[in-house]
Design a protein around this motif. Sequence first.
Motif: not given
Length: 494
Positions: A6, A24, A26-27, A31, A103, A105, A107-111
């Motif tokens: 990221e 983020d 998901q939410t 970020v 979209y 992906p 390494s730490g999270r998908d954004v």
Amino acid sequence: MTFPAEDDFRRLLDALTSCVLLHDAQTKAIVWANRAACVALGFSVEELLPLKARDMTRPEPKYRREIGVGAMDRAITEGPQVYEWCYRSRAGVDMLSEAVATYVPLSGRDVVMVQFRDISAEEATRQKLRRYEARLREFMQDLDEGVAVVTPSGGVQFISESGRRVLGLAPDEALGAVLDYCTEADRDRLIAQLRDAPSVRPSEPQRYRIVRRDGTPCWLRITCRHVQIEGDLDGLLVHFRDIGGEVVIEDARRTEARMLEYAGRYNAMGEMATVIAHELSQPLAAVRNFIEGAIQRLNAGGAVDDAIWGLRSADRQAEHAALIIKSVREYIVKREPEVVVADLRDILSDVAYFIELRAREAGVAVTIEQAGVPLPIRCERVLIGQVILNLAFNAIEAFAGFVRVPSTPRTLVLGTAQAMDGLAELRTIDNGPGVADEAHAVLFDGFFSSKAGGNGIGLSLCKSIVTRHGGRISASPARGGGLDCRFALPKSRT
């Protein structure tokens, strides 16, 4: 598969000049934002993190949080999504934007990366163009002129609503080919006009009789111009106007002009009735004398040969009288327009007989001076003859009551010549009283007369006829007094 870190991804985005927000996956919460986005929105990254859609967009249904979230969800499942979004800066300034959700992906999270750019100016321009288009459409609703874009092969790319109305087309009716409306007689001419259309200016207008889709005939005036816009358009811009009303008026004017011209010829012969009657009385009296002489010889038992000689002499005189009557009848009879190529010298010879009759009664000596070269003109022969007669009769009548001091013969010279600009010219020059200097310029403008009791219609007719034949007519003082009237007509090349 290895996903980028990221931090590395953020450093890459921070170097861009386009605005980027990371949400983020998901939410959908913010970020991070790159430097360009922070400058555009007026917030720091820390200030952006707690903000929701209602804090940084317009309070309109199309900018509800659910709409934006839906676009981001589709970006995860369907690929990049392009949508319109309005961002509101810290200063309360709205920034209409084109947003692209992608979209990513990490390494730490998908954004979900949302790139956006300000399209406020573009949208304002689009709105202005839409207003102009709406106004233009309204303005063209009531026009009698249609506009169409035609491809070089004859297909129609566009036609205005007013054009559909001119052609009698229903709103959803297929246009068809351009030549479908044109009469067979005019097709080659229309094809040539479209083929030779210039690119810097509209073509010369052409008139066509067409049949509308509803079956009614119509007259159109058509101009066209070749237009070429790279990658967008290559064809002919065609303007066509319904001129049915103009054609009706022109036909009425032509009919009125024909009636007036006929009345002018009839009036000219009416004024010469006494002269013509006197001219006829001589051969008719001779016929009677020869016939009576032949009868007396036969009754007295004279030679038959003498009687035959008298009858043949009577026949010659009767033929002469018939020729006089035929000349008058051919001049005044109402004729349909007939355009021919004729030598101006021959036309003068045709009417010289009537001029000499009228001049003889008025004591005017007539001289005919013909050009040494042919003077072919395309004309209605009887009308040009009428112009010559009107000018000559006007000159002869001007001598009435005019006494020259010292006493000199009354003269009228009728001549043909080739003018300096190559036109065929006819002149009438008299040594009569002439007209006032200020009258020369208006002599043919209508209702001006140089004779007592005259109404000037004959001179006005002269100008009308000459102008309709593409010529010019003028008057000027003659040398030594009198009037010099001339008209010139284009010479025919065929």
